[in-house]
Design a protein around this motif. Structure first.
Motif, short mmCIF file in Angstrom:
data_model
loop_
_atom_site.label_atom_id
_atom_site.label_comp_id
_atom_site.label_asym_id
_atom_site.label_seq_id
_atom_site.Cartn_x
_atom_site.Cartn_y
_atom_site.Cartn_z
N ILE A 199 8.78 -5.03 -25.86
CA ILE A 199 8.53 -3.49 -26.12
C ILE A 199 7.90 -3.17 -24.36
N ALA A 200 8.00 -1.84 -24.29
CA ALA A 200 7.64 -1.36 -22.98
C ALA A 200 6.91 0.24 -23.26
N ALA A 201 6.16 0.61 -22.12
CA ALA A 201 5.41 1.79 -22.36
C ALA A 201 6.83 2.69 -22.06
N PRO A 202 6.93 3.86 -22.77
CA PRO A 202 8.16 4.71 -22.96
C PRO A 202 8.54 5.31 -21.33
N ASP A 203 9.72 5.51 -21.13
CA ASP A 203 9.95 6.14 -19.97
C ASP A 203 9.95 7.77 -19.97
N ALA A 204 9.72 8.30 -21.42
CA ALA A 204 9.52 9.81 -21.40
C ALA A 204 8.39 10.46 -20.94
N PRO A 205 8.35 11.58 -20.46
CA PRO A 205 7.32 12.21 -19.88
C PRO A 205 6.07 12.10 -20.71
N GLY A 206 4.81 12.07 -20.05
CA GLY A 206 3.39 11.69 -20.67
C GLY A 206 3.54 10.38 -21.41
N LEU A 207 2.91 10.57 -22.72
CA LEU A 207 2.94 9.32 -23.16
C LEU A 207 4.22 9.05 -24.05
N GLY A 208 5.01 9.98 -24.05
CA GLY A 208 6.71 9.65 -24.71
C GLY A 208 6.35 9.70 -26.09
N ILE A 209 5.60 10.30 -26.98
CA ILE A 209 5.27 9.99 -28.20
C ILE A 209 5.18 11.43 -28.91
N GLU A 210 5.83 11.77 -29.78
CA GLU A 210 5.82 12.78 -30.36
C GLU A 210 4.82 12.73 -31.69
N ILE A 211 4.05 13.94 -31.97
CA ILE A 211 3.21 13.72 -33.01
C ILE A 211 4.06 14.54 -34.52
N ASN A 212 3.84 14.03 -35.66
CA ASN A 212 4.56 14.45 -36.69
C ASN A 212 3.55 15.39 -37.55
N PRO A 213 3.57 16.68 -37.34
CA PRO A 213 2.60 17.71 -37.77
C PRO A 213 2.21 17.42 -39.29
N ALA A 214 3.25 17.07 -40.24
CA ALA A 214 3.34 16.95 -41.52
C ALA A 214 1.96 15.84 -41.72
N ALA A 215 2.04 14.74 -41.04
CA ALA A 215 1.14 13.75 -41.20
C ALA A 215 -0.73 14.28 -40.80
N LEU A 216 -0.56 15.22 -39.98
CA LEU A 216 -1.79 16.03 -39.96
C LEU A 216 -2.31 16.72 -40.86
N GLU A 217 -1.43 17.15 -41.73
CA GLU A 217 -1.74 17.88 -43.08
C GLU A 217 -1.90 16.92 -44.07
N THR A 218 -1.20 15.94 -44.36
CA THR A 218 -1.28 14.92 -45.67
C THR A 218 -2.46 14.19 -45.62
N TYR A 219 -2.65 13.64 -44.30
CA TYR A 219 -4.09 12.77 -44.36
C TYR A 219 -5.43 13.53 -43.70
N ARG A 220 -5.20 14.67 -43.94
CA ARG A 220 -6.36 15.78 -43.18
C ARG A 220 -7.70 15.39 -44.01
N VAL A 221 -8.54 15.31 -43.28
CA VAL A 221 -10.12 15.15 -43.91
C VAL A 221 -10.83 16.45 -43.31
N GLU A 222 -11.31 17.26 -44.60
CA GLU A 222 -12.07 18.57 -44.30
C GLU A 222 -13.34 18.21 -43.81
N VAL A 223 -13.68 18.71 -42.56
CA VAL A 223 -15.03 18.61 -42.14
C VAL A 223 -15.87 19.89 -41.84
N GLU A 224 -16.94 19.96 -42.16
CA GLU A 224 -17.60 21.36 -41.56
C GLU A 224 -19.07 20.77 -41.03
N ILE A 225 -19.30 21.18 -39.86
CA ILE A 225 -20.71 20.99 -39.46
C ILE A 225 -21.20 22.37 -38.97
N THR A 226 -22.38 22.51 -39.59
CA THR A 226 -23.38 23.59 -39.21
C THR A 226 -24.70 23.43 -38.57
N VAL A 227 -25.09 24.02 -37.64
CA VAL A 227 -26.35 23.97 -37.15
C VAL A 227 -27.12 25.17 -37.09
#
Lengths: 391, 391
Positions: free
Chosen positions: B351-379
């Motif tokens: 394996i190798a670090a990707p040649d694509a710009p930046g880190l070369g990894i695309e985020i899957n927005p669906a996973a951000l929803e599926t595994y989302r943990v709801e947090v609220e912090i009030t001070v």
């Protein structure tokens, strides 16, 4: 006894400034077990420290601190060490954990001491609590003139030793720093003990720090504190080899090994331990023992309340040769009012870890209300933390 | 460009176990600047890390991470280093800060690479991204038989190198450990690269670790990883002097100096850096440079998503002599689904670090929803943090 409850009280002054004054807020810990109450204080950012106690587990080596604490047996110092080892292992990947644990650990010693009717220094194996010369710990003035006046004022207040820290030093021209060092010496008088703290301002730049050495030597500074980043041991050792001024450091250590490394590899002359960061009184005592063996002088690091001061005096209370101690003299009202009693200088101008059971410091419940910060943390709709009532 | 927003996504599997599996939750960071988006991942406890970003200031050297980040100029790698230095100084006393900052720093590199149309390893000054032999990173089985099967399975899956970690090793009888080491070697075959990770199980007990050396040598382990607490340099050096098995460590380093110290004082053969903990890609590259100079082999530490994997490959992508890399093979669905693309082995099994710009990894927005943990912090009644929407 079993540890029944652990409560965190986040306190803050109404306004917080960017001054390097650690007494502007506080994270106080109350532990109950077997009908006794123990108090401790984390020298740490309150909100992340609370989060480290209550957060959901990430995996086996990244557990919230509470998992290793609540319900544990507490009968002896060995129990405290056992719980400490468990926290260290189970919260290995939770970086904030040692700061959270530090205040709890203090509270466990306080509680155990009260249960046994003995001061903590006795539980640590010391035969007596030696009086020490407190150094007035304060910030450099904005101008050399102000630094001079602060030195005079501390001297007039009876302090034979004064530490000046932070402020403009290291941020501008060499001459300005030299003027501050000379002004500090002049204000303090020729026979006072002068200590200088530059709060990591030189990062890892040995040459920039070294240019200040002649002025520090001329002012006869006993130590130069934290010239570099806390773990830049090589830089400490290099600078130490170039001057008669001793290096001091250690407040950044968040476990025993880091302090030991600074002694073994950093060639420091004074090791300064904050019991509110290193994991409490137990690891601090280990550092004191190691320092004695290495000919390094142990000093407490304390810039918060007298509760933290008492805790930080315990680990070297019985080391007769460690004769000076940090004593914050311009605490915010919060830190003054937090404790009902205070560690005062005796007729010789010295202070000592109290002889009363535990840490010997009584908490003033009114201060817990006056400076109370309301926090609520919910995760997935479940409240993990809400600021507790003081009573 | 100026840094406009920094968002934290706390993700978790529905159930978290005490297994030493760091992919059970995640703290993903999204940064926006100049119309570009960068992504990073903290390898850290999510809740305390979020708290370290948003918490109220305690004093000038204990500021929330956001103070040094939001609104900052971002045009070059030098800007990232400048912001890093500011975080290090202004959040000096906020222990969790480096873990929080690590994910942000990664995201800044990703963003800068995308803005310039260049992979991060190129921004770091490397001419090419060398392919590396991935070692399948997995846990020891509960029994030697299970360890054997895991070794066989990894081998059948085409891995020439396998790391076994944690599990029962170091917790029971010496013979059990020896059986696991032998089983791992048998499963992997005689010519495979065998790596052993014991996750600090021996604390600072050199003798208990040393009793495992004959079995490790017999199994021809290339390295013994983290026998001791992360900062117990003396213990690492002592054990290293007693065996042909190289010591490995470094994942606990939360700044450049700690990793440098482990190399300089711990006599390790392999330094393992997690970009999600050490402060990101910049300090990791410094470690890689220092390691080359000291004849120590740099290896990434990665037990989370392919976003973290790409980030952790960048700092040594151009070091041709560093030929192996960690490659987690039993990630939880969360960590797999988090990225739309994955770093796959090529025809040579490398394996190798990707040649694509930046880190070369695309985020899957669906996973951000599926595994989302709801947090609220009030001070004090003010909401400091609420889990953001993915879109």
């Amino acid at each position: 006894m079993k540890i029944e409850t652990v409560d965190f009280f986040y306190l803050a002054m109404p306004e917080i400034t960017t001054a390097a004054d650690g007494s502007q807020d506080a994270l106080v810990v109350r532990v109950t077990a077997g009908g006794f109450i123990g108090w401790g204080e984390c020298e740490a950012a309150p909100l992340p420290s609370i989060a480290a106690f209550v957060c959901p587990m990430s995996h086996g080596a990244c557990q919230p601190v509470q998992n290793a604490v609540l319900g544990q047996r507490l009968e002896s110092p060995a129990d405290i060490a056992r719980i400490a080892a468990q926290v260290e292992y189970d919260s290995m990947d939770l970086l904030q954990a040692p700061h959270t644990w530090s205040g709890i650990e203090m509270a466990l010693w306080d509680l155990l001491g009260k249960a046994r009717g003995e001061p903590v220094w006795k539980l640590l194996g010391y035969g007596r609590s030696h009086a020490k010369t407190p150094y007035a710990s304060q910030l450099f003035g904005d101008s050399p003139q102000e630094t001079l006046e602060r030195g005079r004022s501390a001297r007039a207040d009876g302090f034979r030793a004064v530490k000046f820290g932070w402020g403009p030093v290291g941020r501008g021209a060499l001459e300005i720093d030299a003027d501050h060092f000379a002004a500090a010496r002049e204000g303090l008088g020729p026979d006072g003990i002068l200590l200088v703290d530059v709060g990591q301002i030189f990062g890892e730049d040995v040459e920039r720090a070294a240019r200040r050495l002649p002025a520090l030597e001329a002012a006869r500074a006993t130590w130069l504190e934290e010239p570099f980043a806390a773990s830049a041991y090589g830089e400490y050792a290099t600078l130490a080899a170039r001057t008669s001024v001793k290096m001091a450091g250690g407040e950044g250590a968040h476990n025993f090994h880091m302090a030991r490394n600074l002694i073994d590899y950093g060639n420091i002359g004074f090791v300064q331990i904050d019991c509110g960061r290193i994991g409490g009184i137990g690891p601090a005592k280990r550092v004191a023992d190691h320092a004695v063996g290495k000919g390094v002088t142990y000093v407490n690091h304390t810039f918060t309340s007298n509760l933290a001061l008492s805790a930080s005096l315990q680990p070297f209370a019985g080391v007769a040769d460690a004769t000076i101690c940090e004593y914050p003299v311009s605490l915010q009202p919060l830190a003054v009012e937090l404790t009902a009693n205070h560690i005062q200088r005796d007729a010789n101008g010295e202070i000592a870890a109290p002889d009363a059971p535990g840490l010997g410091i009584e908490i003033n419940p009114a201060a817990l209300e006056t400076y109370r910060v309301e926090v609520e943390i919910t995760v997935q709709g479940r409240t993990l933390f809400r600021s507790p009532a003081a009573a």
